[in-house]
Enzyme design. Structure first.
Site, PDB file in Angstrom:
ATOM      1  CB  ALA A  46      -0.906   0.006   1.228  1.00  0.00           C
ATOM      2  CB  CYS A  47      -0.012   4.755  -0.704  1.00  0.00           C
ATOM      3  SG  CYS A  47       0.634   6.421  -0.502  1.00  0.00           S
TER       4      CYS A  47
END
Lengths: 180, 84
Positions: free
Chosen positions: B16-17
């Site tokens: 994920a970011c």
């Protein structure tokens, strides 16, 4: 061939260009971390590590409640009564930070951490370690540290000390400056 | 269009970011200018993320981005050329 008037013009232009060059922002990002809540500090570190990965020189200034996010322990000895009370009430490490909404005595923060883990989101501590690897400069505000009586030994190792001058010295050369 | 030939591949599936960008940065560090890094990601934000990075960076250029299907799910494949 030399034309004194032309040479003078070129010299004046060169001076102007040098003057302008010193005013162009660098590849630099500066953040103030004022908040001491898990969600806000997490946002700060996501932006900071992202910027560092994208080739920016990143500085993070920790002040007031933000200082609690860069603590590694709580010390009581040698502190005044009010400083001891502050140390007792404040989160003693990044792992104990509350969330800014729906905290419910820490249950909200635990839940958020669990939900982040389930979604493969890096933890705040992971991002802090990555930030160190990426060469993010971390500065703790001396004024708020003195007010709250926070000692060097309570903070992460390798933190710089500084104030508004250090912040503005970096912020004025930055493309992006954020206050979180 | 034929996919560019990659000199290295980063499997960023499940990340994920901001991890795809952080890991891509680490991988690019191992390459020499002119080489291509292929990044395979499942984060749908990664398309705009790599575009944003490439648009401001002297470090890399975005060669191509394609969306593929894998087990009925979209995966996003980015080809980055190391510039400096």
């Amino acid at each position: 061939m030399s034309d004194p008037a032309l040479e003078e013009k070129i010299a004046a232009l060169e001076k102007k260009v040098a003057d302008l060059e010193s005013r162009v922002p660098e590849d630099r990002v500066t953040l103030v971390v004022f908040s001491g809540e898990l969600d806000r500090v997490l946002a700060a570190f996501v932006i900071a590590t992202g910027a560092a990965a994208m080739g920016q020189q990143v500085s993070m200034f920790f002040t007031f409640w933000g200082i609690n996010s860069v603590r590694r322990r709580t010390l009581y000895s040698g502190k005044r009564l009010t400083e001891k009370m502050m140390a007792f009430m404040a989160p003693g490490s990044s792992r104990k930070l509350p969330v800014s909404q729906m905290n419910y005595f820490g249950i909200g923060a635990k839940m958020l951490r669990g939900m982040m883990k389930n979604n493969n989101v890096a933890s705040l501590e992971d991002l802090m370690a990555l930030g160190k690897e990426l060469g993010i400069r971390m500065i703790a505000c001396t004024m708020s540290r003195d007010v709250m009586g926070i000692r060097d030994a309570e903070l992460f190792e390798g933190m710089d000390a500084g104030g508004v001058g250090a912040f503005l010295g970096d912020a004025l050369r930055s493309r992006v400056t954020l206050f979180i | 269009m034929d996919a560019p030939k990659a000199d290295a591949t980063l499997d960023a599936r499940g990340m994920a970011c901001p991890m795809p960008i952080l890991k891509a940065r680490q991988e690019l560090g191992k390459l020499t200018p002119g080489q291509i890094l292929k990044v395979v990601a499942t984060d749908r934000g990664s398309i705009k993320d790599f575009q944003g990075w490439a648009s401001t960076s002297k470090q890399l250029a975005l060669v191509s981005q394609v969306t593929e299907q894998e087990n009925g799910k979209d995966i996003y494949v980015h080809f980055l050329e190391k510039k400096a």
